[in-house]
Scaffold this active site. Sequence first.
Site, PDB file in Angstrom:
ATOM      1  N   ILE A 179       0.837  -1.209   0.000  1.00  0.00           N
ATOM      2  CA  ILE A 179       0.000   0.000   0.000  1.00  0.00           C
ATOM      3  C   ILE A 179       0.868   1.254   0.000  1.00  0.00           C
ATOM      4  O   ILE A 179       0.604   2.203  -0.744  1.00  0.00           O
ATOM      5  CB  ILE A 179      -0.989  -0.014   1.188  1.00  0.00           C
ATOM      6  CG1 ILE A 179      -1.923  -1.218   1.068  1.00  0.00           C
ATOM      7  CG2 ILE A 179      -1.799   1.288   1.231  1.00  0.00           C
ATOM      8  CD1 ILE A 179      -2.850  -1.444   2.247  1.00  0.00           C
ATOM      9  N   ARG A 200      -4.015   0.294  10.558  1.00  0.00           N
ATOM     10  CA  ARG A 200      -4.680  -0.478  11.605  1.00  0.00           C
ATOM     11  C   ARG A 200      -4.864   0.422  12.817  1.00  0.00           C
ATOM     12  O   ARG A 200      -4.006   1.264  13.103  1.00  0.00           O
ATOM     13  CB  ARG A 200      -3.788  -1.656  12.045  1.00  0.00           C
ATOM     14  CG  ARG A 200      -3.952  -2.909  11.209  1.00  0.00           C
ATOM     15  CD  ARG A 200      -5.243  -3.646  11.542  1.00  0.00           C
ATOM     16  NE  ARG A 200      -5.433  -4.867  10.762  1.00  0.00           N
ATOM     17  CZ  ARG A 200      -6.088  -4.947   9.606  1.00  0.00           C
ATOM     18  NH1 ARG A 200      -6.613  -3.875   9.064  1.00  0.00           N
ATOM     19  NH2 ARG A 200      -6.250  -6.097   8.984  1.00  0.00           N
ATOM     20  N   GLU A 211     -12.448  -0.472  17.521  1.00  0.00           N
ATOM     21  CA  GLU A 211     -13.444  -0.746  16.481  1.00  0.00           C
ATOM     22  C   GLU A 211     -14.310  -1.897  16.963  1.00  0.00           C
ATOM     23  O   GLU A 211     -13.776  -2.844  17.533  1.00  0.00           O
ATOM     24  CB  GLU A 211     -12.754  -1.138  15.171  1.00  0.00           C
ATOM     25  CG  GLU A 211     -12.088   0.030  14.486  1.00  0.00           C
ATOM     26  CD  GLU A 211     -11.516  -0.315  13.099  1.00  0.00           C
ATOM     27  OE1 GLU A 211     -12.039  -1.218  12.425  1.00  0.00           O
ATOM     28  OE2 GLU A 211     -10.551   0.332  12.706  1.00  0.00           O
ATOM     29  N   GLY A 266     -11.167   1.352   3.619  1.00  0.00           N
ATOM     30  CA  GLY A 266     -10.022   1.453   2.705  1.00  0.00           C
ATOM     31  C   GLY A 266     -10.100   0.507   1.516  1.00  0.00           C
ATOM     32  O   GLY A 266      -9.803   0.867   0.383  1.00  0.00           O
ATOM     33  N   HIS A 303     -13.427   2.403   8.324  1.00  0.00           N
ATOM     34  CA  HIS A 303     -12.613   1.268   7.834  1.00  0.00           C
ATOM     35  C   HIS A 303     -13.092   0.779   6.451  1.00  0.00           C
ATOM     36  O   HIS A 303     -13.450  -0.378   6.278  1.00  0.00           O
ATOM     37  CB  HIS A 303     -12.651   0.107   8.853  1.00  0.00           C
ATOM     38  CG  HIS A 303     -11.423  -0.756   8.773  1.00  0.00           C
ATOM     39  ND1 HIS A 303     -10.874  -1.379   9.855  1.00  0.00           N
ATOM     40  CD2 HIS A 303     -10.639  -1.106   7.722  1.00  0.00           C
ATOM     41  CE1 HIS A 303      -9.808  -2.069   9.487  1.00  0.00           C
ATOM     42  NE2 HIS A 303      -9.648  -1.917   8.188  1.00  0.00           N
TER      43      HIS A 303
HETATM   44  N1  LIG Z   1      -7.954   0.544   5.708  1.00  0.00           N
HETATM   45  C1  LIG Z   1      -8.183  -0.648   5.189  1.00  0.00           C
HETATM   46  O1  LIG Z   1      -9.324  -1.011   4.898  1.00  0.00           O
HETATM   47  C2  LIG Z   1      -7.028  -1.567   4.914  1.00  0.00           C
HETATM   48  C3  LIG Z   1      -7.122  -2.465   3.834  1.00  0.00           C
HETATM   49  C4  LIG Z   1      -6.046  -3.287   3.562  1.00  0.00           C
HETATM   50  C5  LIG Z   1      -4.908  -3.255   4.382  1.00  0.00           C
HETATM   51  N2  LIG Z   1      -4.864  -2.395   5.443  1.00  0.00           N
HETATM   52  C6  LIG Z   1      -3.691  -2.330   6.319  1.00  0.00           C
HETATM   53  O2  LIG Z   1      -2.647  -1.623   5.680  1.00  0.00           O
HETATM   54  C7  LIG Z   1      -1.392  -2.005   6.249  1.00  0.00           C
HETATM   55  C8  LIG Z   1      -0.348  -2.217   5.167  1.00  0.00           C
HETATM   56  O3  LIG Z   1      -0.754  -3.237   4.271  1.00  0.00           O
HETATM   57  P1  LIG Z   1       0.217  -3.715   3.078  1.00  0.00           P
HETATM   58  O4  LIG Z   1      -0.591  -4.617   2.212  1.00  0.00           O
HETATM   59  O5  LIG Z   1       0.912  -2.551   2.486  1.00  0.00           O
HETATM   60  O6  LIG Z   1       1.270  -4.570   3.918  1.00  0.00           O
HETATM   61  P2  LIG Z   1       2.765  -4.955   3.510  1.00  0.00           P
HETATM   62  O7  LIG Z   1       3.125  -6.133   4.352  1.00  0.00           O
HETATM   63  O8  LIG Z   1       2.900  -5.069   2.027  1.00  0.00           O
HETATM   64  O9  LIG Z   1       3.619  -3.674   3.969  1.00  0.00           O
HETATM   65  C9  LIG Z   1       3.823  -3.326   5.293  1.00  0.00           C
HETATM   66  C10 LIG Z   1       5.237  -2.770   5.413  1.00  0.00           C
HETATM   67  O10 LIG Z   1       5.417  -2.224   6.722  1.00  0.00           O
HETATM   68  C11 LIG Z   1       6.757  -2.481   7.117  1.00  0.00           C
HETATM   69  N3  LIG Z   1       6.824  -2.344   8.573  1.00  0.00           N
HETATM   70  C12 LIG Z   1       6.393  -3.207   9.513  1.00  0.00           C
HETATM   71  N4  LIG Z   1       6.559  -2.657  10.744  1.00  0.00           N
HETATM   72  C13 LIG Z   1       7.115  -1.434  10.568  1.00  0.00           C
HETATM   73  C14 LIG Z   1       7.514  -0.405  11.433  1.00  0.00           C
HETATM   74  N5  LIG Z   1       7.351  -0.499  12.751  1.00  0.00           N
HETATM   75  N6  LIG Z   1       8.055   0.719  10.902  1.00  0.00           N
HETATM   76  C15 LIG Z   1       8.216   0.836   9.553  1.00  0.00           C
HETATM   77  N7  LIG Z   1       7.848  -0.122   8.687  1.00  0.00           N
HETATM   78  C16 LIG Z   1       7.296  -1.235   9.176  1.00  0.00           C
HETATM   79  C17 LIG Z   1       7.051  -3.853   6.571  1.00  0.00           C
HETATM   80  O11 LIG Z   1       8.436  -4.084   6.447  1.00  0.00           O
HETATM   81  C18 LIG Z   1       6.334  -3.812   5.227  1.00  0.00           C
HETATM   82  O12 LIG Z   1       7.201  -3.403   4.179  1.00  0.00           O
HETATM   83  C19 LIG Z   1      -1.709  -3.238   7.083  1.00  0.00           C
HETATM   84  O13 LIG Z   1      -1.823  -2.838   8.437  1.00  0.00           O
HETATM   85  C20 LIG Z   1      -3.061  -3.677   6.619  1.00  0.00           C
HETATM   86  O14 LIG Z   1      -3.743  -4.350   7.626  1.00  0.00           O
HETATM   87  C21 LIG Z   1      -5.892  -1.535   5.705  1.00  0.00           C
END
Ligand SMILES: NC(=O)c1ccc[n+]([C@@H]2O[C@H](COP(=O)([O-])OP(=O)(O)OC[C@H]3O[C@@H](n4cnc5c(N)ncnc54)[C@H](O)[C@@H]3O)[C@@H](O)[C@H]2O)c1
Length: 320
Positions: free
Chosen positions: A157, A244, A273, A293, A291
């Site tokens: 994302i 999250r 939530e 997204g 929520h």
């Molecule tokens: N709002 C929504 O409806 C919605 C929908 C889908 C996903 N999400 C959330 O979006 C977030 C990201 O999803 P994604 O698919 O990009 O995941 P992803 O695993 O592709 O990317 C997450 C990145 O965060 C990095 N990371 C982990 N902990 C970290 C920290 N403390 N500091 C810096 N970097 C850190 C990881 O190395 C990874 O590159 C997740 O929490 C997911 O649950 C939200």
Amino acid sequence: MKVLANDGISKSGIEALEAGGFEVLTTTVAQEQLANYINDNQIAVLLVRSATKVRKDLIDSCPSLKIIGRGGVGMDNIDVDYAREKGIHVINTPAASSQSVAELVFAHLFGGARFLHDSNRNMPLDGDTQFKSLKKNYANGTELRGKTLGIIGFGRIGREVAKIALGIGMKVIASDKFVGKADIKVEFYNGQYINVEIETEPMKEVLKHSDFVTLHVPAQDDYVIGKNHFEIMKDGVGIINAARGGVIDEVALIEALESGKVAFAGLDTFEEEPKPAIKVLMDRRISLTPHIGAATNEAQDRIGTELASQIISLLKVKDK
Ligand SMILES: NC(=O)c1ccc[n+]([C@@H]2O[C@H](COP(=O)([O-])OP(=O)(O)OC[C@H]3O[C@@H](n4cnc5c(N)ncnc54)[C@H](O)[C@@H]3O)[C@@H](O)[C@H]2O)c1
């Protein structure tokens, strides 16, 4: 073979599965009746989103299950390791909604920078009597072009967010615990594209230099943005959390909004939530969404068709 999509599936997903020879049932079966339903109908594939729980007891009592599929990312509602130990495939669609989330980030950013969240609250109340004073209240908007966007978490994302930001002329800086650099391919409607390589930086540096900060990290034990982090940020920063709940300390956020350190926030996810804190809901500097997204028609279509193609290739059903 039968597929039960217990939390729903897109029409395109059903069509792809049917074309692959599967029968798709879209009844929503109550959790306590699920085992019986799966056994009575000899369901081979159980598809869920976040509502249906697939725990050990269900897995144990349903020997016909060959695949458990989660439309979306998080699999907290499935005992994944246990299912895999039992020889069941567990699949999901981690990238299907990345673009949808990224666009919602920009809905909050564009809206926040021009006070739309507040204006939409006040225009229905006072737009006909206080037009001029409202106009004055919302006069000091900012443009995004030329500003610096700090992305914390440069995964799927985070990188989609970077593409949009680059496309509208923002400077993009990013931080990630594990990703050192990423090539961001910004594609245009006519097939042209540009590649921009972005090297990640320590989070402190990103927070210090960003006009806007957006979070794209997974849920963790501690806050990623707490009181100390707000102190490092520029005065008047805008911050978005569509990752999250629990990634931002909401109490520290409200304090930072009250002190003016943070000009506005956009929240799609909340510490509590489905009952976010009233202080958060009532703060006029916060742009709020429940929520949503991943909740676009396009993402739902991609989720359906991606699940279908994984199921077809795993079970290789050829005949209808
Ligand atoms: N709002 C929504 O409806 C919605 C929908 C889908 C996903 N999400 C959330 O979006 C977030 C990201 O999803 P994604 O698919 O990009 O995941 P992803 O695993 O592709 O990317 C997450 C990145 O965060 C990095 N990371 C982990 N902990 C970290 C920290 N403390 N500091 C810096 N970097 C850190 C990881 O190395 C990874 O590159 C997740 O929490 C997911 O649950 C939200």
